[in-house]
Design an enzyme around this catalytic site. Structure first.
Site, short mmCIF file in Angstrom:
data_model
loop_
_atom_site.label_atom_id
_atom_site.label_comp_id
_atom_site.label_asym_id
_atom_site.label_seq_id
_atom_site.Cartn_x
_atom_site.Cartn_y
_atom_site.Cartn_z
N ALA A 67 -13.39 -0.72 -0.53
CA ALA A 67 -14.43 -0.74 -1.57
C ALA A 67 -14.13 0.26 -2.68
O ALA A 67 -14.22 -0.06 -3.86
CB ALA A 67 -15.79 -0.45 -0.94
N SER A 82 -6.34 3.21 0.20
CA SER A 82 -5.97 1.81 0.04
C SER A 82 -5.02 1.32 1.12
O SER A 82 -3.98 0.73 0.82
CB SER A 82 -5.33 1.62 -1.35
N CYS A 105 -7.32 -3.84 8.33
CA CYS A 105 -7.35 -5.14 9.03
C CYS A 105 -6.01 -5.42 9.74
O CYS A 105 -5.95 -6.22 10.68
CB CYS A 105 -7.62 -6.26 8.03
#
Ligand SMILES: Cc1cc2nc3c(=O)[nH]c(=O)nc-3n(C[C@H](O)[C@H](O)[C@H](O)COP(=O)(O)OP(=O)(O)OC[C@H]3O[C@@H](n4cnc5c(N)ncnc54)[C@H](O)[C@@H]3O)c2cc1C
Length: 562
Positions: free
Chosen positions: A21, A48, A52
């Site tokens: 985000a 960053s 996942c």
């Protein structure tokens, strides 16, 4: 926000948290404003990064750690002129003075920095419940690259693992630990794996896990941990079982990182996340919040939710940047967050499981009973082209107008494509009639002229039109209807619903006199198709008929999940 302050000087945007985000907010803010100062602060060693991908790095599928770094501080600086500082912990906010207190963890120094706009993208932390033995070595959570590094090192020496929590991350870890040669047990408090799914759909996943050697302890809480004689741990499951484990992965969920927001007096919601408006602005007009740390509206049920997913986090980051930089809120998706629908996908041992929108469970929780469900089991592509495999689908829709409320699907191929189509339909306020009419890609190796999405729409729309009245499997116990199995005798002999008489579809026209007219007939076949043909035939002859949706395939799924 103007690029210039009223008294002169460049405007300053400070973003706390530099992963999905925060990083997307920073990059978009730069694209919208060349004259602003943008600082991105994270207490961790990286910004960053692809969390996942972490389970697949543990499993060795993603071999190199560097691959997980989507963007480095240098790239942010050189390409976007963004001041990225890792190992900088933001300790406090002074909303009145519009400053943050920042602790440089490397130099162990603290300084106060001003902001014109502050964005909290502090994410969520993995839950570590205060159970006996929780701090023993060998018990891990997976959230960051250093977490993955530690787990990889522990796995080198391990032969067994217990994963606590059978959600998406827990099961991805189970698969990857099996790939690394470990004997894996998953312990899950709910009576099913993947609790966001409805239980009969989760049954397919449990079956696949077991087939690949994953032991499941469902409906079992963990009560604590203790060292095992000779090394390793024992996981103490409810019911007295002690499960041996060299490695334990805790994957029982996350809680939003709201400490800063709480201390600053920002409004939090009923689910414990930061409350924001559609532009991601908090209760303080100079502070925005995005990502896993916020509460969001479920677009289907309207309920406030925590929805820790990467897609919403990225979209929210963009929207906050647009809001900060004065883009007016319009229907344009980049200026207004529409809410979440929980679209998610997971790959497990060759099986894909995906969902979007509400489940039957979440509708029940929201107090709704104004919906219908259909089950179907179409092929991933036409049967005459080699390699088709079934997609088990469930679609939920409003009884009144056919509006789509949610969908779940499990199969080996083509699953996520079908759920993505339904996800978009939900976002556009679509109905099952829209699914029926959707024009989708077709060539033999990819689908069918009547795609599974079209078929789902047709079954649902036929039900609403009265051409295919459906009965729910849950109604079976109390029914006085005559069950009629329209499959071939050999299929019926292999197993049938108790009380069902066998009248194969091909013999139905000559057997009408044998069927009662004073009772409803409930038809069943393998997956629902022959029962539909039989329904139309019987309706033309004046019978009252319903079909047990999804046929014996769905019956089996319900029975397995009971
Ligand atoms: C193992 C794993 C697998 C996942 N798989 C998927 C998937 O397949 N699909 C999907 O959609 N989602 C997945 N997710 C979820 C997804 O990664 C998150 O929803 C997403 O990362 C949220 O981004 P975020 O920026 O809100 O928060 P985070 O990624 O949690 O980042 C928050 C950052 O804020 C920093 N921070 C917090 N407080 C402070 C402070 N006071 N000062 C400075 N810095 C601070 C933290 O160090 C952290 O780096 C997965 C998550 C994990 C952990």
């Amino acid at each position: 926000m103007q690029a210039e302050r009223p008294g002169g000087g460049r405007r300053r945007i400070v973003i706390v948290g530099g992963v999905a985000a925060g990083a997307s907010c920073a990059a978009r803010a730069r694209r919208l404003c060349e004259e602003c100062d943008i600082a991105l602060l994270d207490r961790g060693p990286y910004v960053s990064f692809a969390n996942c991908g972490l389970p697949y790095h543990v499993g060795g599928v993603i071999a190199e750690e560097e691959t997980l770094l989507v963007a480095t501080p240098e790239l942010f600086r050189d390409r976007f002129a963004i001041d990225v500082r890792t190992r900088h912990d933001v300790r406090a906010i002074d909303p009145a003075a519009r400053t943050v207190e920042v602790h440089d963890l490397e130099r162990d120094s603290v300084r106060t920095e001003p902001y014109d706009a502050l964005v909290l993208a502090t994410g969520a932390a993995a839950i570590r419940p205060p159970l006996p033995g929780i701090d023993l070595p060998g018990i891990f959570v997976l959230r960051t690259i250093p977490d993955a590094r530690q787990i990889r090192a522990a796995v080198e020496r391990a032969s067994s693992a217990v994963v606590v929590g059978g959600g998406f991350i827990g099961l991805e870890m189970a698969e990857n630990l099996v790939q690394r040669g470990l004997a894996v047990t998953v312990v899950e408090l709910a009576a099913q794996v993947l609790p966001p799914l409805d239980p009969e759909m989760a049954g397919y996943v449990a079956e696949r896990l077991r087939a690949h050697g994953v032991a499941l302890r469902l409906g079992a809480g963990v009560e604590g941990f203790r060292p095992r004689d000779g090394g390793g741990l024992e996981v103490l499951a409810a019911g007295g079982e002690a499960l041996p484990a060299d490695v334990v992965i805790l994957a029982i969920g996350v809680r939003p990182e709201t400490a800063l927001a709480r201390a600053a007096g920002l409004t939090l919601g009923e689910r414990g996340g930061i409350r924001v408006d559609e532009q991601m602005r908090t209760s303080d007009p100079h502070i925005w919040a995005v990502g896993d740390v916020v509460e969001v509206r479920d677009v289907v049920t309207g309920a406030w939710q925590l929805m820790p997913l990467a897609g919403p986090a990225n979209r929210q980051g963009r929207i906050a940047a647009a809001s900060i930089l004065g883009r007016a809120a319009t229907a344009d998706a980049s200026t207004r967050f529409r809410g979440v629908q929980g679209t998610a996908v997971c790959g497990l041992f060759g099986l894909t499981v995906a969902m979007t929108g509400a489940s039957e469970k979440s509708l029940a929780r929201a107090g709704r009973d104004d919906f219908e469900r259909v089950y179907l089991h179409p092929g991933s592509h036409v049967g005459y082209y080699p390699g088709a495999t079934p997609i088990h689908m469930k679609v939920l829709f409003a009884r009144r107008d056919g509006r789509i409320l949610g969908a779940q699907a499990v199969g080996e191929a083509g699953v996520e494509r079908r759920i993505d189509v339904v996800a978009m339909a939900i976002q556009m306020g679509g109905t099952v009639y829209d699914l029926e009419e959707a024009e989708l890609c077709y060539a033999p190796q990819f689908g069918a002229a009547k795609d599974p999405v079209n078929l789902a729409g047709m079954v649902a729309a036929n039900h609403l039109r009265g051409d295919l009245p459906l009965a729910a499997w849950s109604e079976l116990a109390g029914t006085t209807a005559q069950l009629v199995d329209v499959r071939r005798p050999a299929e019926y002999a292999r197993g049938h619903v108790p009380g069902a008489i066998n009248v194969p579809l091909e013999r139905l026209r000559v057997a009408l006199d044998r069927l009662p007219r004073d009772r409803e007939l409930w038809l069943v076949c393998a997956v629902g198709q022959r029962a539909y043909y039989a329904t139309r035939l019987l309706q033309h002859h004046g019978f009252r008929v319903r079909v047990l949706s999804g046929g014996m395939e769905t019956h089996g799924a319900h029975a397995a999940s009971a």
